[in-house]
Design a protein around this motif. Structure first.
Motif, PDB file in Angstrom:
ATOM      1  N   PRO A 156      46.712 -41.235 -42.704  1.00  0.00           N
ATOM      2  CA  PRO A 156      46.437 -41.942 -43.953  1.00  0.00           C
ATOM      3  C   PRO A 156      47.656 -42.594 -44.591  1.00  0.00           C
ATOM      4  CG  PRO A 156      46.560 -39.582 -44.355  1.00  0.00           C
ATOM      5  CD  PRO A 156      46.702 -39.774 -42.865  1.00  0.00           C
ATOM      6  N   THR A 157      48.864 -42.204 -44.160  1.00  0.00           N
ATOM      7  CA  THR A 157      50.074 -42.709 -44.807  1.00  0.00           C
ATOM      8  C   THR A 157      50.466 -44.071 -44.232  1.00  0.00           C
ATOM      9  OG1 THR A 157      50.867 -40.450 -45.096  1.00  0.00           O
ATOM     10  CG2 THR A 157      52.485 -42.218 -45.352  1.00  0.00           C
ATOM     11  N   PRO A 158      50.630 -45.102 -45.077  1.00  0.00           N
ATOM     12  CA  PRO A 158      51.009 -46.425 -44.566  1.00  0.00           C
ATOM     13  C   PRO A 158      52.377 -46.386 -43.892  1.00  0.00           C
ATOM     14  CG  PRO A 158      50.477 -46.518 -46.920  1.00  0.00           C
ATOM     15  CD  PRO A 158      50.473 -45.091 -46.528  1.00  0.00           C
ATOM     16  N   ALA A 159      52.504 -47.136 -42.812  1.00  0.00           N
ATOM     17  CA  ALA A 159      53.747 -47.142 -42.032  1.00  0.00           C
ATOM     18  C   ALA A 159      54.742 -48.144 -42.610  1.00  0.00           C
ATOM     19  CB  ALA A 159      53.432 -47.478 -40.575  1.00  0.00           C
ATOM     20  N   LEU A 160      55.050 -47.981 -43.910  1.00  0.00           N
ATOM     21  CA  LEU A 160      55.958 -48.924 -44.566  1.00  0.00           C
ATOM     22  C   LEU A 160      57.377 -48.809 -44.011  1.00  0.00           C
ATOM     23  CD1 LEU A 160      54.656 -48.591 -48.236  1.00  0.00           C
ATOM     24  CD2 LEU A 160      54.477 -50.605 -46.768  1.00  0.00           C
TER      25      LEU A 160
ATOM     26  N   ASP B 215      48.234 -53.158 -54.377  1.00  0.00           N
ATOM     27  CA  ASP B 215      49.550 -52.532 -54.452  1.00  0.00           C
ATOM     28  C   ASP B 215      50.199 -52.446 -53.071  1.00  0.00           C
ATOM     29  OD1 ASP B 215      49.422 -52.202 -57.185  1.00  0.00           O
ATOM     30  OD2 ASP B 215      48.671 -50.148 -57.087  1.00  0.00           O
ATOM     31  N   ILE B 216      49.412 -52.033 -52.075  1.00  0.00           N
ATOM     32  CA  ILE B 216      49.951 -51.944 -50.717  1.00  0.00           C
ATOM     33  C   ILE B 216      50.326 -53.333 -50.200  1.00  0.00           C
ATOM     34  CG2 ILE B 216      49.361 -51.443 -48.309  1.00  0.00           C
ATOM     35  CD1 ILE B 216      50.030 -48.971 -49.824  1.00  0.00           C
TER      36      ILE B 216
ATOM     37  N   SER C 227      45.274 -55.009 -41.786  1.00  0.00           N
ATOM     38  CA  SER C 227      44.864 -53.692 -42.263  1.00  0.00           C
ATOM     39  C   SER C 227      43.390 -53.649 -42.648  1.00  0.00           C
ATOM     40  CB  SER C 227      45.717 -53.315 -43.488  1.00  0.00           C
ATOM     41  OG  SER C 227      45.307 -52.094 -44.049  1.00  0.00           O
ATOM     42  N   MET C 228      42.812 -52.450 -42.564  1.00  0.00           N
ATOM     43  CA  MET C 228      41.448 -52.231 -43.070  1.00  0.00           C
ATOM     44  C   MET C 228      41.416 -52.202 -44.596  1.00  0.00           C
ATOM     45  SD  MET C 228      39.089 -51.825 -40.690  1.00  0.00           S
ATOM     46  CE  MET C 228      37.824 -50.855 -41.519  1.00  0.00           C
ATOM     47  N   ARG C 229      42.555 -51.909 -45.223  1.00  0.00           N
ATOM     48  CA  ARG C 229      42.579 -51.628 -46.656  1.00  0.00           C
ATOM     49  C   ARG C 229      42.678 -52.888 -47.493  1.00  0.00           C
ATOM     50  NH1 ARG C 229      46.308 -46.510 -48.138  1.00  0.00           N
ATOM     51  NH2 ARG C 229      45.507 -47.154 -50.167  1.00  0.00           N
TER      52      ARG C 229
ATOM     53  N   LEU D 288      54.850 -57.126 -48.699  1.00  0.00           N
ATOM     54  CA  LEU D 288      55.655 -58.332 -48.872  1.00  0.00           C
ATOM     55  C   LEU D 288      57.082 -57.968 -49.235  1.00  0.00           C
ATOM     56  CD1 LEU D 288      53.308 -60.784 -50.796  1.00  0.00           C
ATOM     57  CD2 LEU D 288      53.647 -60.559 -48.342  1.00  0.00           C
ATOM     58  N   GLU D 289      57.225 -56.999 -50.136  1.00  0.00           N
ATOM     59  CA  GLU D 289      58.560 -56.593 -50.563  1.00  0.00           C
ATOM     60  C   GLU D 289      59.328 -55.931 -49.417  1.00  0.00           C
ATOM     61  OE1 GLU D 289      57.603 -54.291 -53.981  1.00  0.00           O
ATOM     62  OE2 GLU D 289      57.201 -56.060 -55.218  1.00  0.00           O
ATOM     63  N   ALA D 290      58.595 -55.295 -48.502  1.00  0.00           N
ATOM     64  CA  ALA D 290      59.240 -54.657 -47.342  1.00  0.00           C
ATOM     65  C   ALA D 290      59.587 -55.660 -46.252  1.00  0.00           C
ATOM     66  CB  ALA D 290      58.332 -53.567 -46.777  1.00  0.00           C
TER      67      ALA D 290
END
Length: 218
Positions: free
Chosen positions: A65-69, A92-93, A86-88, A98-100
């Protein structure tokens, strides 16, 4: 990349059906995009043919469940051009991506044409804004955008102090293409925030306005 060379992508997704579907869409495009490698682990983007692919198409949720940021940041910091797929539907994600360093954020409901356009844009170092991402950006009220990584800020300051991007690459021990990717990504972040900075002088002005650099740094 030469104009007559075929674009390539590496697909990172933990669902075989999604990988197969994305590969079909890319190979059926006009012109087609070659899938250099595909797998359920981000290591496929760092190894063998995947390491040389023009674009990384990355699912954020690989077996959990944790995003692979963190994986996304590492790819972006290495100069890779990433499209998050992504499915989501999560504003916010999307903004965090984008910021990443992602050049686009698509949901898997947005279809083949958006994915093809996002992949082609990313290969050229450009952002692509599909409908879901447009909604996320419209609702972004952060007063601190754009958020640059430490490496992006370092590249930016070095470039402001140098006459040559080659010199920046030598000073930081990275390739010229990585320098260009970082600078393009910074411009993308400003453009997505409605504050375009297409020239070096404009980037200097933006960076000073946002407190990213001081006049003493220049």
């Amino acid at each position: 990349m030469a104009a007559d060379e075929q674009l390539s992508a590496v697909v990172v997704d933990d669902h075989p059906a999604v990988r197969a579907g994305v590969a079909h869409w890319l190979s059926s495009g006009t012109p087609p995009i070659r899938v250099a490698a595909a797998g359920d682990d981000v290591r496929v983007a760092w190894l063998d043919e995947g390491a040389g692919a023009d674009v990384v198409i990355l699912d954020l949720h690989l077996g959990g469940p944790t995003p692979a940021l963190g994986d996304l940041r590492r790819l972006a910091q290495a100069g890779r051009r990433v499209v998050v797929y992504s499915m989501r539907v999560d504003d916010d994600i999307a903004l965090q991506c984008l910021e990443a360093g992602a050049l686009s954020y698509l949901t898997k409901a947005e279809g083949a044409e958006h994915l093809l356009q996002a992949t082609r844009a990313a290969a050229a170092g450009r952002a692509y804004t599909p409908p879901t991402l447009a909604g996320a950006l419209a609702g972004d009220c952060s007063a601190h955008r754009p958020v640059l990584s430490a490496r992006e800020t370092e590249v930016l300051v070095e470039w402001f102090q140098s006459e040559s991007k080659d010199f920046v690459a030598q000073r930081l021990g990275i390739s010229l293409s990585t320098v260009n990717s970082h600078l393009e990504r910074i411009r993308v972040k400003y453009a997505l925030g409605g504050r375009e900075a297409p020239t070096k002088a404009a980037l200097v002005a933006r960076a000073i306005q946002d407190g990213l650099v001081r006049l003493d740094d220049l």
